[in-house]
Design a protein around this motif. Structure first.
Motif, PDB file in Angstrom:
ATOM      1  N   TYR A   7      -3.878   8.402   8.296  1.00  0.00           N
ATOM      2  CA  TYR A   7      -3.625   6.612   8.085  1.00  0.00           C
ATOM      3  C   TYR A   7      -3.531   7.102   6.054  1.00  0.00           C
ATOM      4  O   TYR A   7      -3.885   7.280   5.609  1.00  0.00           O
ATOM      5  CB  TYR A   7      -4.236   6.505   8.386  1.00  0.00           C
ATOM      6  N   LYS A  94       2.148  -5.148  12.152  1.00  0.00           N
ATOM      7  CA  LYS A  94       0.966  -4.228  11.481  1.00  0.00           C
ATOM      8  C   LYS A  94       0.791  -2.635  11.276  1.00  0.00           C
ATOM      9  O   LYS A  94       1.140  -2.215  10.031  1.00  0.00           O
ATOM     10  CB  LYS A  94      -0.333  -5.076  10.982  1.00  0.00           C
ATOM     11  N   ASP A  95       0.689  -2.044  12.222  1.00  0.00           N
ATOM     12  CA  ASP A  95       0.440  -0.149  12.659  1.00  0.00           C
ATOM     13  C   ASP A  95       1.746  -0.356  12.510  1.00  0.00           C
ATOM     14  O   ASP A  95       2.549  -0.150  13.141  1.00  0.00           O
ATOM     15  CB  ASP A  95      -0.481  -0.621  12.980  1.00  0.00           C
ATOM     16  N   LYS A  96       2.689   0.741  11.030  1.00  0.00           N
ATOM     17  CA  LYS A  96       3.254   1.419  11.749  1.00  0.00           C
ATOM     18  C   LYS A  96       3.509   2.295  11.838  1.00  0.00           C
ATOM     19  O   LYS A  96       2.501   3.483  10.633  1.00  0.00           O
ATOM     20  CB  LYS A  96       5.004   1.130  10.695  1.00  0.00           C
ATOM     21  N   HIS A 106       0.849   6.899  10.890  1.00  0.00           N
ATOM     22  CA  HIS A 106       0.579   5.467  10.572  1.00  0.00           C
ATOM     23  C   HIS A 106       1.068   4.966   8.905  1.00  0.00           C
ATOM     24  O   HIS A 106       0.096   5.571   7.717  1.00  0.00           O
ATOM     25  CB  HIS A 106      -0.898   5.157  10.945  1.00  0.00           C
ATOM     26  N   LYS A 108       1.052   1.006   6.007  1.00  0.00           N
ATOM     27  CA  LYS A 108       1.050  -0.366   6.435  1.00  0.00           C
ATOM     28  C   LYS A 108       2.496  -0.897   5.762  1.00  0.00           C
ATOM     29  O   LYS A 108       2.901  -1.765   6.121  1.00  0.00           O
ATOM     30  CB  LYS A 108       0.010  -1.010   4.984  1.00  0.00           C
TER      31      LYS A 108
END
Length: 414
Positions: A7, A94-96, A106, A108
């Motif tokens: 992330y 929102k979660d690309k 993942h 933003k």
């Protein structure tokens, strides 16, 4: 195989000048940033032997050295780098997600900096002489190297003819290979007229490239007469290909708006059609593809990504909060009615004494934040309940505001 998930705040796809600049800006803003490059950090600029027009470097510098400086600066700001190929993307919401073979990253915000590649002729031995071995794609970058030398241009479109005329400022002769009959080119009429009058330009009509020859460097282009079939050896010191450019956008075409030539469409803020997704450098539809313009793109997108992430956090936690019924007042300080109703809103907020949450958005300063509500009209009010929009009102009266608040506070309504 079970994929890993990692992330980040920002994932940048592509490590050319634009992507590296975006990484520098994101890293300096203390965003957790990852740059993914499938082959060589620095992109096409690393194949340029000498760059003489990048500001701040009065002495010529190689593309590799310049890009190494970009790379080092990004790493100094804590940017992570992964040398791998991107297999797919999920850019909506929102979660690309940026998918590679072993890991899904993942983010933003995502910045697309995948660049492209010049279209090649497909002639024999072409690959041997690409970039610093004699075949070039940028007259502005490499013209000085060919001072008082002979070069060939392949192509007859606007780029080919205009770049060819630029080369005549340096080269002693510019030979243009044109596939069409004599006098016919694909460039605009003004460029054609100027080129035909230029004493340093010579045209070989009805010709295509058959083969490239040379030892360490290119020294001969073998042309083929498309009508007679005969081969013509043309001695040269270098060759420039201007037959098109292929953007690397195949994996984005289902989600991102592209031109009919496959370039990504952005606004001046480098924003694509998807929130939180930016595009920079040669992959986007733009007038000039240079290291200097790529740096500008990257800087804008880096700042844009930082702003988008900060606004997203404010929007979710403050504007669309779930704890209380909410009033979001969109106003403009340069609008008289907006200023009048601001006092009404503030009075109601005091009277309600914490029963409602009031947010005020200046649409002049925070147009992008207001746009997330579906309007930038001022003055107007958006009502929310449990994080969902319940209604909008552009015809504002104090009585109407109070009635709406009363209904939202009613247990039956809730």
């Amino acid at each position: 195989m079970i994929k890993k998930n990692e992330y980040y705040d920002v994932v940048i796809i592509g490590g050319g000048a634009a992507g590296l600049t975006a990484a520098i800006y994101c890293g300096r803003a203390q965003l957790k940033t990852l740059l993914i490059e499938k082959s060589l950090v620095g992109g096409l600029a690393t194949y340029t032997s000498e760059i003489a027009n990048y500001p701040g470097f009065p002495e010529e510098i190689s593309g590799t050295k310049l890009m190494n400086l970009f790379h080092k600066q990004a790493k100094n700001f804590g940017v992570d780098f992964k040398l791998t190929d991107v297999k797919g993307v999920q850019l909506q919401g929102k979660d690309k997600v940026v998918e590679t073979f072993r890991t899904d990253y993942h983010a933003k915000a995502v910045i697309l900096s995948t660049g492209g590649k010049p279209r090649l002729t497909g002639a024999i031995d072409e690959e041997k002489y690409l970039y610093d071995k004699g075949i070039s794609f940028c007259a502005t970058c490499d013209a000085a190297f060919y001072t008082d030398k002979t070069v060939m241009i392949i192509g007859s479109g606007d780029a080919a003819i205009e770049e060819g005329m630029f080369l005549t400022k340096f080269a002693k002769k510019v030979i243009v290979s044109v596939i069409h009959d004599e006098g016919i080119m694909d460039a605009n009429k003004i460029a054609q007229s100027q080129a035909l009058k230029n004493p340093k330009m010579e045209f070989i009509w009805n010709s295509t490239v058959h083969q490239f020859k040379g030892e360490e460097r290119l020294n001969t282009v073998v042309l083929k007469d498309v009508k007679k079939g005969k081969l013509i050896d043309v001695p040269v010191d270098g060759c420039f290909l201007f037959i098109g450019y292929l953007p690397n956008t195949e994996i984005f075409k289902e989600e991102i708006n592209l031109t009919n030539r496959g370039f990504i469409i952005t606004n001046e803020a480098m924003e694509t059609n998807l929130e939180g997704v930016f595009a920079v450098g040669d992959v986007r539809d733009k007038f000039l593809k240079q290291v200097a313009t790529a740096v500008g793109d990257g800087a804008i997108a880096g700042v844009g990504a930082e702003k988008y992430i900060a606004e997203s956090e404010v929007f979710e936690s403050e504007i669309m909060q779930v704890e209380k019924p909410g009033i979001i007042y969109l106003w403009s300080p340069i609008d008289e009615k907006s200023r009048e109703y601001l006092k009404v809103i503030e009075d109601i907020e005091k009277e309600m004494d914490g029963e409602i949450k009031v947010n005020k958005i200046d649409v002049y300063k925070n147009a992008s934040l207001a746009a997330r509500l579906g309007t930038v009209e001022a003055p107007s009010i958006v009502y929310t309940l449990r994080g969902e929009i319940q209604g909008r009102d552009s015809i504002i009266t104090e009585e109407g505001i109070r009635e709406t608040i009363k209904s939202m506070l009613n247990p039956v309504y809730n």
